[in-house]
Scaffold this active site. Structure first.
Site, mmCIF file in Angstrom:
data_model
loop_
_atom_site.group_PDB
_atom_site.id
_atom_site.type_symbol
_atom_site.label_atom_id
_atom_site.label_comp_id
_atom_site.label_asym_id
_atom_site.label_seq_id
_atom_site.Cartn_x
_atom_site.Cartn_y
_atom_site.Cartn_z
ATOM 1 C CG MET A 1 -2.114 -1.239 1.332
ATOM 2 S SD MET A 1 -3.192 -1.332 2.048
ATOM 3 C CE MET A 1 -2.625 -0.965 3.445
ATOM 4 C CB ALA B 1 3.970 4.512 2.861
ATOM 5 C CG LEU B 2 7.461 1.348 -0.570
ATOM 6 C CD1 LEU B 2 7.962 0.984 -2.305
ATOM 7 C CD2 LEU B 2 6.238 0.492 -0.968
ATOM 8 N N GLY C 1 11.492 -3.112 4.937
ATOM 9 C CA GLY C 1 10.809 -4.366 4.798
ATOM 10 C C GLY C 1 10.364 -4.139 4.215
ATOM 11 C CG HIS C 2 7.002 -2.517 1.887
ATOM 12 N ND1 HIS C 2 6.909 -1.222 2.471
ATOM 13 C CD2 HIS C 2 6.156 -2.870 1.804
ATOM 14 C CE1 HIS C 2 5.385 -0.790 3.096
ATOM 15 N NE2 HIS C 2 4.899 -2.200 2.186
ATOM 16 C CD GLN D 1 -5.938 -3.549 2.996
ATOM 17 O OE1 GLN D 1 -5.917 -3.794 1.877
ATOM 18 N NE2 GLN D 1 -5.046 -3.646 3.881
ATOM 19 C CE LYS E 1 4.165 -4.284 11.553
ATOM 20 N NZ LYS E 1 3.381 -4.161 10.593
ATOM 21 C CD GLN F 1 -2.151 -8.780 4.641
ATOM 22 O OE1 GLN F 1 -2.810 -8.160 4.196
ATOM 23 N NE2 GLN F 1 -0.730 -8.469 3.940
ATOM 24 N NE ARG G 1 -2.339 1.681 10.419
ATOM 25 C CZ ARG G 1 -2.768 0.476 9.724
ATOM 26 N NH1 ARG G 1 -1.888 -0.483 9.031
ATOM 27 N NH2 ARG G 1 -4.370 0.300 8.801
HETATM 28 O O1 PAF Z 1 0.285 -5.610 3.760
HETATM 29 C C1 PAF Z 1 -0.475 -5.058 2.574
HETATM 30 O O2 PAF Z 1 -0.255 -3.549 2.859
HETATM 31 C C2 PAF Z 1 -2.122 -5.313 1.854
HETATM 32 O O3 PAF Z 1 -2.645 -5.997 3.388
HETATM 33 C C3 PAF Z 1 -2.031 -5.907 0.639
HETATM 34 C C4 PAF Z 1 -1.507 -6.885 0.695
HETATM 35 C C5 PAF Z 1 -0.964 -5.321 0.152
HETATM 36 C C6 PAF Z 1 -3.549 -5.912 0.427
HETATM 37 O O4 PAF Z 1 -3.746 -4.312 -0.032
#
Ligand code: PAF
Length: 280
Positions: free
Chosen positions: A30, A32-33, A36-37, A61, A149, A153, A187
């Protein structure tokens, strides 16, 4: 690196890549990397010919409109980080592009979604299920990358992939932490200086719980002490502290074999909701 905003043009490009026998990896985000990303992108790039990163703040979501509105959106900075990490393709669609019509489909993940995040954020995993399915159908990746993390999910996406036969390999990468132990999260940048100093207690309380469980203290007593530890730090408002089976996510009364147990926590620090977990 190329940035696509339209589903049709991305599909067209990726279909040509698949036709030329190139493997495709997807890292859904989503935006705001953080590092970790980036570690997921680097792993994706090592294991696939084409690394795709999707950046989409998925409205379906979020059960809290303020959380959705305040979610950081930093596309330019994200693209710079992705380019430096060797990402090939960014998919950054608008809400209208992803949802030309409000989806009516509803997922039911059974007991997996009645606990923890699912219980605290009704509808959250339905939204995750919808957007992840759409991304899998649009990108058709050979491999998709998620971080440990978001442990619940991960369990939900595993179920989605197996129940709907997506025919892709899921790669789950370990949580990346700051030096003081705080799990990296988009966040975190919403924490003020004081909150940021307090935030590592979340991981410290998890670690202390793990040590006590490994020494043989009871699950009930460990939960009681962890709850008291959160209560003693005024800035925290504990949402849940659960000790669960890693696969079913249901609460346990006695830990099972090594690697099958998870300690999961969610707590508000000021207005920011943080989650973390340890598998042991
Ligand atoms: O983990 C996230 O950033 C979100 O839940 C995802 C998997 C990109 C789905 O919007």
């Amino acid at each position: 690196m190329e940035v696509f905003t339209s589903v049709a043009s991305l599909r067209n490009f990726l279909e040509q890549q698949t036709f030329q026998q190139r493997s495709i990896g997807l890292v859904p985000t989503m935006g705001a990397l953080h590092d970790g990303h980036i570690s997921l992108i680097q792993l994706c790039k090592r294991e696939n010919d084409i690394a795709v990163c999707s950046i989409f703040v998925n409205p379906t979501q979020f059960n809290n409109p303020e959380d959705l509105q305040k979610y950081p959106r930093t596309l330019e900075a994200d693209c710079a980080m992705l380019e430096a990490a060797g990402c090939d393709i960014v998919f950054a669609p608008s809400v209208e592009e992803m949802y030309p019509k409000q989806p009516v489909l509803k997922f039911n993940f059974g007991a997996l979604e009645t606990v923890m995040e699912g219980a605290s954020r009704p509808g959250h995993f339905n939204g995750v299920g919808i957007v992840v399915s759409k991304l899998f159908n649009i990108v058709k990746p050979h491999r998709a990358y998620f971080g440990q993390k978001d442990l619940q999910q991960v369990a939900i996406v595993k179920k989605l992939v197996s129940d709907l036969s997506f025919g892709l390999e899921l790669i789950i990468a370990p949580t990346i932490r700051e030096e003081d132990g705080l799990a990296m999260s988009s966040r975190n940048r919403r924490l003020n200086v004081e909150e940021r100093e307090i935030a590592p207690h979340l991981f410290q309380i998890l670690e202390s719980a793990k040590r006590k469980l490994l020494k043989g203290e009871s699950v009930e007593e460990v939960i009681r002490q962890a709850t008291a530890a959160f209560d003693s730090i005024e800035a925290f408002k504990l949402d849940y502290f659960e000790i669960a089976d890693l696969n079913t996510l249901q609460p346990i009364t006695t830990p099972g074999a090594t690697g099958t147990n998870a300690i999961c926590v969610a707590a508000f620090l000021g207005p920011v909701r943080l989650i973390d977990n340890i598998v042991f």
